[in-house]
Motif scaffolding. Structure first.
Motif, PDB file in Angstrom:
ATOM      1  N   LEU A 175       0.823  -1.206   0.000  1.00  0.00           N
ATOM      2  CA  LEU A 175       0.000   0.000   0.000  1.00  0.00           C
ATOM      3  C   LEU A 175       0.857   1.255   0.000  1.00  0.00           C
ATOM      4  N   VAL A 176       1.915   1.248   0.819  1.00  0.00           N
ATOM      5  CA  VAL A 176       2.863   2.366   0.867  1.00  0.00           C
ATOM      6  C   VAL A 176       4.200   1.870   0.338  1.00  0.00           C
ATOM      7  N   ARG A 177       4.705   2.520  -0.697  1.00  0.00           N
ATOM      8  CA  ARG A 177       5.943   2.082  -1.336  1.00  0.00           C
ATOM      9  C   ARG A 177       7.155   2.687  -0.641  1.00  0.00           C
ATOM     10  N   GLU A 178       8.240   1.936  -0.669  1.00  0.00           N
ATOM     11  CA  GLU A 178       9.526   2.440  -0.210  1.00  0.00           C
ATOM     12  C   GLU A 178      10.540   2.249  -1.328  1.00  0.00           C
ATOM     13  N   LEU A 179      11.390   3.243  -1.510  1.00  0.00           N
ATOM     14  CA  LEU A 179      12.432   3.146  -2.526  1.00  0.00           C
ATOM     15  C   LEU A 179      13.396   2.031  -2.143  1.00  0.00           C
ATOM     16  N   LEU A 180      13.707   1.166  -3.110  1.00  0.00           N
ATOM     17  CA  LEU A 180      14.669   0.108  -2.829  1.00  0.00           C
ATOM     18  C   LEU A 180      16.045   0.720  -2.541  1.00  0.00           C
ATOM     19  N   PRO A 181      16.833   0.071  -1.690  1.00  0.00           N
ATOM     20  CA  PRO A 181      18.141   0.633  -1.323  1.00  0.00           C
ATOM     21  C   PRO A 181      19.000   0.929  -2.548  1.00  0.00           C
ATOM     22  N   THR A 182      19.635   2.071  -2.517  1.00  0.00           N
ATOM     23  CA  THR A 182      20.532   2.458  -3.600  1.00  0.00           C
ATOM     24  C   THR A 182      21.717   3.207  -2.993  1.00  0.00           C
ATOM     25  N   PRO A 183      22.933   2.961  -3.459  1.00  0.00           N
ATOM     26  CA  PRO A 183      24.093   3.657  -2.876  1.00  0.00           C
ATOM     27  C   PRO A 183      24.127   5.126  -3.285  1.00  0.00           C
ATOM     28  N   TYR A 184      24.618   5.958  -2.391  1.00  0.00           N
ATOM     29  CA  TYR A 184      24.748   7.388  -2.661  1.00  0.00           C
ATOM     30  C   TYR A 184      25.862   7.948  -1.791  1.00  0.00           C
ATOM     31  N   HIS A 185      26.156   9.213  -1.988  1.00  0.00           N
ATOM     32  CA  HIS A 185      27.246   9.841  -1.250  1.00  0.00           C
ATOM     33  C   HIS A 185      26.855  11.274  -0.898  1.00  0.00           C
ATOM     34  N   PHE A 186      27.059  11.649   0.357  1.00  0.00           N
ATOM     35  CA  PHE A 186      26.840  13.023   0.803  1.00  0.00           C
ATOM     36  C   PHE A 186      28.193  13.725   0.907  1.00  0.00           C
ATOM     37  N   GLU A 187      28.234  14.949   0.407  1.00  0.00           N
ATOM     38  CA  GLU A 187      29.458  15.749   0.485  1.00  0.00           C
ATOM     39  C   GLU A 187      29.089  17.131   1.006  1.00  0.00           C
ATOM     40  N   PRO A 188      29.698  17.610   2.082  1.00  0.00           N
ATOM     41  CA  PRO A 188      29.365  18.954   2.583  1.00  0.00           C
ATOM     42  C   PRO A 188      29.603  20.008   1.508  1.00  0.00           C
ATOM     43  N   LEU A 189      28.746  21.012   1.457  1.00  0.00           N
ATOM     44  CA  LEU A 189      28.929  22.088   0.491  1.00  0.00           C
ATOM     45  C   LEU A 189      30.202  22.877   0.759  1.00  0.00           C
ATOM     46  N   SER A 190      30.585  22.949   2.030  1.00  0.00           N
ATOM     47  CA  SER A 190      31.805  23.671   2.396  1.00  0.00           C
ATOM     48  C   SER A 190      32.179  23.276   3.819  1.00  0.00           C
ATOM     49  N   ALA A 191      33.335  23.736   4.267  1.00  0.00           N
ATOM     50  CA  ALA A 191      33.745  23.478   5.649  1.00  0.00           C
ATOM     51  C   ALA A 191      32.782  24.144   6.629  1.00  0.00           C
ATOM     52  N   THR A 192      32.265  25.305   6.252  1.00  0.00           N
ATOM     53  CA  THR A 192      31.291  25.999   7.107  1.00  0.00           C
ATOM     54  C   THR A 192      30.032  25.164   7.273  1.00  0.00           C
ATOM     55  N   HIS A 193      29.539  24.603   6.167  1.00  0.00           N
ATOM     56  CA  HIS A 193      28.348  23.769   6.243  1.00  0.00           C
ATOM     57  C   HIS A 193      28.611  22.508   7.070  1.00  0.00           C
ATOM     58  N   ALA A 194      29.784  21.934   6.922  1.00  0.00           N
ATOM     59  CA  ALA A 194      30.124  20.745   7.706  1.00  0.00           C
ATOM     60  C   ALA A 194      30.118  21.067   9.196  1.00  0.00           C
ATOM     61  N   ALA A 195      30.632  22.244   9.559  1.00  0.00           N
ATOM     62  CA  ALA A 195      30.663  22.649  10.963  1.00  0.00           C
ATOM     63  C   ALA A 195      29.257  22.882  11.502  1.00  0.00           C
ATOM     64  N   ILE A 196      28.378  23.461  10.674  1.00  0.00           N
ATOM     65  CA  ILE A 196      26.990  23.694  11.104  1.00  0.00           C
ATOM     66  C   ILE A 196      26.309  22.367  11.408  1.00  0.00           C
ATOM     67  N   VAL A 197      26.489  21.407  10.518  1.00  0.00           N
ATOM     68  CA  VAL A 197      25.876  20.085  10.726  1.00  0.00           C
ATOM     69  C   VAL A 197      26.472  19.401  11.952  1.00  0.00           C
ATOM     70  N   SER A 198      27.778  19.503  12.120  1.00  0.00           N
ATOM     71  CA  SER A 198      28.443  18.898  13.266  1.00  0.00           C
ATOM     72  C   SER A 198      27.925  19.493  14.566  1.00  0.00           C
ATOM     73  N   ASP A 199      27.771  20.813  14.601  1.00  0.00           N
ATOM     74  CA  ASP A 199      27.263  21.488  15.796  1.00  0.00           C
ATOM     75  C   ASP A 199      25.830  21.040  16.093  1.00  0.00           C
ATOM     76  N   LEU A 200      25.038  20.870  15.035  1.00  0.00           N
ATOM     77  CA  LEU A 200      23.650  20.438  15.202  1.00  0.00           C
ATOM     78  C   LEU A 200      23.597  19.037  15.800  1.00  0.00           C
ATOM     79  N   VAL A 201      24.411  18.131  15.262  1.00  0.00           N
ATOM     80  CA  VAL A 201      24.435  16.754  15.754  1.00  0.00           C
ATOM     81  C   VAL A 201      24.902  16.736  17.201  1.00  0.00           C
ATOM     82  N   THR A 202      25.903  17.532  17.543  1.00  0.00           N
ATOM     83  CA  THR A 202      26.428  17.584  18.915  1.00  0.00           C
ATOM     84  C   THR A 202      25.361  18.077  19.878  1.00  0.00           C
ATOM     85  N   SER A 203      24.590  19.094  19.447  1.00  0.00           N
ATOM     86  CA  SER A 203      23.559  19.656  20.326  1.00  0.00           C
ATOM     87  C   SER A 203      22.425  18.676  20.575  1.00  0.00           C
ATOM     88  N   ILE A 204      22.179  17.786  19.598  1.00  0.00           N
ATOM     89  CA  ILE A 204      21.122  16.777  19.768  1.00  0.00           C
ATOM     90  C   ILE A 204      21.599  15.674  20.701  1.00  0.00           C
TER      91      ILE A 204
END
Length: 204
Positions: A175-204
């Motif tokens: 009834l509800v479909r899910e995308l079958l697993p597929t490989p992918y890669h995430f790359e930070p847009l910049s060092a600043t963006h990587a730091a923002i995400v890191s700070d967010l994860v740390t705060s959680i």
């Protein structure tokens, strides 16, 4: 986004122009990001999670557009067909967020001036039995999409020869479909963006 890198690039340019590179988007930014909104709508239309929603039972006999529907009849809507109706969505198999911009910035031919049907009117169900979590789902989808686009490039994984592994649009059944697993890669847009995400994860 892997299959549509130009859409990814355009959305990231919009996000950067509106909020810069030093913070994450918030819901207060939503109205200022029309292309991200168009990506959300086109994602819902292009591959609806529930192509055939739950059946409905007609509570009383009615006539609708020349059709007589008797009481207690089972009604099964076809969201997949609506999403593929070329009278509503030209070139329906293609991922084209521009169709949902106001006014649309994509034209198939000189006679194509119609406005596509907003997918939120059918992908969450119909009438009084529409999904009660529609507003929560819409908000969380938008927030997930905009946060990913604001911080990362979504790229294909590589095979052993260094070639891109492009995902196939294949789903589970049910009834509800899910995308079958597929490989992918995430790359930070910049060092600043990587730091923002890191700070967010740390705060959680």
């Amino acid at each position: 986004m892997i299959l549509n890198p130009e859409a990814q690039k355009r959305a990231q340019q919009e996000i950067e122009s509106v909020i810069g590179c030093n913070r994450l988007p918030t819901f207060a930014d939503r109205e200022s990001l029309p292309y991200v909104e168009a990506i959300l709508k086109e994602t819902l239309r292009w591959q609806p999670a529930a192509p055939i929603p739950l059946p409905y039972r007609c509570s009383e006999s009615v006539e609708y557009e020349g059709y007589f529907i008797p009481k207690d009849a089972t009604i099964i809507a076809n969201s997949w067909h609506i999403s593929r109706d070329e009278n509503l969505h030209r070139d329906p198999e293609s991922f084209i967020p521009e169709r949902f911009l106001v006014p649309p910035t994509f034209r198939f031919d000189a006679e194509d001036a119609g406005t596509p049907l907003d997918p939120t009117t059918y992908v969450f169900g119909y009438g009084r039995r529409k999904c009660p979590g529609i507003h929560f789902a819409d908000s969380m989808l938008w927030f997930t999409i905009v946060t990913l686009l604001a911080t990362t490039r979504i790229l294909p994984a590589k095979d052993s020869d260094g070639k891109d592994i492009l995902p196939r649009v294949e789903y589970t059944g049910g009834l509800v479909r899910e995308l079958l697993p597929t490989p992918y890669h995430f790359e930070p847009l910049s060092a600043t963006h990587a730091a923002i995400v890191s700070d967010l994860v740390t705060s959680i």
